[in-house]
Motif scaffolding. Structure first.
Motif: not given
Length: 525
Positions: A156-162
């Motif tokens: 996902g586009k915001w996978g780096w957040l987790s």
């Protein structure tokens, strides 16, 4: 002959610089193409083949020498939906085939856009939207590098957040190589410009990592880039109406995103090089590249602002730089994959961080308080929407908001000065544009019930812009006629008179024409 003459004139102002710039770009293209292929849900070679073919064709026949095209994240995030839907509806392995068919249709749409000369409409994009576009893309490029600093990153586009970040020595090595690459990229031009500083940074970081056997992630850890020549073949899908209706909506979206990003990138490179590209020619080139790419197993693409800035910053100006980048990329796939796979990802991340620094318009912060609030709002809005969704939606929203603001500002400028004449008539001298946004104010400017029997409206300092304006004039005329009064229109421009004649019975008034009144020709009217 004109094509070959233009090709020769724009081929290369400096062969050595263009070739070295192309090599630098090719090295930066590898992890990008692989990553975007993963995002789209296809094999890495599908992304690499697209980067090669789209880059090669657009470099040869495009309207902006020095600009780099290839597989892009803006398209990949939309392509994944098509691949998933096709796999679900038509079976495993069919996602790629329907994607290739959609890419071919995407190219056809882009060629049609170029043939219809729709590229010129990029001029309608206001400057605050352009600033928001480049700032948003700079942030997107920065965020896209963060997963390289993680052990694992959820999809996902915001996978780096987790995601799970590197720690200890592995993190320090990664950050050290990034810093080293950036340091060389910044400072080498002060000593010499014989070699592109970004290429020197990549080579030094790679030699250091290899020589000291540093524990750091390499290109090969992403995926193997080894392969053969691109396969040539027709997408394996049924040629019927059902297939067309399935891929058409996706192809239209792909085409719009690709053209918007490409034409905006043309504008950015134009400003960087103080030259002017040809938007319609670039539309045709992008379309041709995507049609061909669909027949060689590539995922399609468009202009890449990050790689284009690397190329221009490294001195690449001619078509040779893009051609060299594409051919170097193909040679990596065919012959040099073991060597390229040893390049540390940190070195390429460092180069991309330099792209972020060069792309972001830092002057935007100094504009706070110095530009109109609505322009600042549009700039921030486009930046945020680009980061949260995609650039096509952001640019469209920015243009729409800017247009609404313009209409509102124009609507507030309309006013009249009235004066009674010796013969008892009353003259209204109208100022400001009369169009859909100002018609409500226009109708309130006249005192129909208390006006004399003869009223003249002087349009010398105004202009009738659209059908809504004609309708407003007709409504006003009907109000005066209902009161038993007479209305005349004075000093209408030729364009306004043409509109009134075309409107026919809409404007049932006497038009007093002034044959000595001259109007400047407006070519955009």
């Amino acid at each position: 002959m004109s094509f070959f003459r233009e090709f020769a004139e724009t081929f290369s102002p400096n062969i050595k610089t263009d070739v070295l710039s192309g090599l630098t770009v090719a090295l930066a293209l590898v992890p990008e193409a692989v990553a975007f292929a993963f995002v789209a849900g296809v094999h890495p070679l599908v992304g690499l083949y697209a980067a090669f073919m789209v880059g090669l064709i657009t470099a040869c026949i495009g309207g902006r020498p020095g600009m780099i095209s290839g597989a892009t994240g803006a398209l990949a995030v939309v392509m994944v939906a098509l691949v998933a839907d096709a796999e679900r509806m038509y079976g495993d392995g069919m996602g790629l085939q329907y994607l290739l068919a959609a890419v071919v249709l995407m190219g056809v749409i882009q060629i049609a856009a170029g043939a219809l000369r729709l590229g010129k409409f990029i001029r309608l994009v206001p400057h605050p939207v352009m600033l928001g576009f480049v700032n948003g893309l700079a942030i997107v490029i920065f965020l896209a590098q963060l997963p390289q600093l993680q052990i694992s990153t959820p999809e996902g586009k915001w996978g780096w957040l987790s995601g799970e970040w590197f720690s200890g020595m592995q993190l320090y090595v990664m950050l050290g190589l990034i810093a080293l690459t950036m340091f060389i990229t910044i400072n080498l031009p002060k000593l010499t410009k014989a070699v592109p500083s970004a290429l020197a940074g990549i080579l030094v970081a790679s030699l250091l990592a290899f020589g000291l056997d540093l524990d750091t992630r390499t290109v090969g850890d992403l995926a193997s880039i080894a392969g053969g020549l691109p396969p040539i073949g027709v997408p394996d899908v049924p040629f019927n109406l059902e297939t067309l209706m399935f891929i058409l909506p996706y192809s239209a979206i792909f085409a719009a995103i690709g053209l918007i990003e490409s034409l905006l990138t043309v504008t950015v490179i134009d400003e960087m090089t103080n030259t002017r590209g040809r938007g319609n020619k670039e539309c045709v080139a992008q379309g041709t590249a995507n049609v061909v790419t669909g027949f060689i197993g590539g995922m399609g693409g468009c202009a890449m602002i990050g790689q284009s800035i690397i190329n221009v910053s490294s001195g690449g100006r001619g078509r040779l730089s893009g051609i060299a980048a594409a051919l170097f990329l193909l040679s990596f796939i065919l012959f040099a994959s073991p060597l390229i796979e040893q390049i540390p990802i940190a070195a390429l991340v460092g180069v991309m961080f330099m792209v972020v620094i060069g792309t972001f318009e830092w002057a935007s912060f100094r504009m706070v308080g110095k530009i109109p609030k609505h322009d600042l709002f549009v700039l921030v809005l486009v930046t945020v929407v680009t980061v949260l969704t995609d650039l096509a939606i952001a640019v469209i929203i920015g243009v729409v908001v800017s247009a609404l603001v313009f209409a509102w500002q124009g609507a507030k400028r309309i006013h009249v000065l009235s004066q009674k004449q010796a013969d008892g008539s009353k003259v209204y001298k109208l100022y400001g544009p009369l169009f859909f946004g100002s018609v409500a104010s226009f109708k309130d400017l006249f005192d129909v019930s208390n006006d004399p029997t003869k009223v003249i409206i002087d349009f010398a300092d105004s202009r009738v812009m659209d059908h809504s304006a004609l309708e407003a004039i007709d409504t006003l005329a009907e109000r005066y006629i209902a009161e038993g009064k007479e209305i005349h229109l004075l000093h209408l421009s030729q364009e306004c008179r043409t509109l009134l004649k075309q409107a026919g019975s809409l404007c049932e008034v006497n038009v007093i024409e002034d044959p000595n009144y001259k109007v400047a020709v407006d070519e955009l009217a």
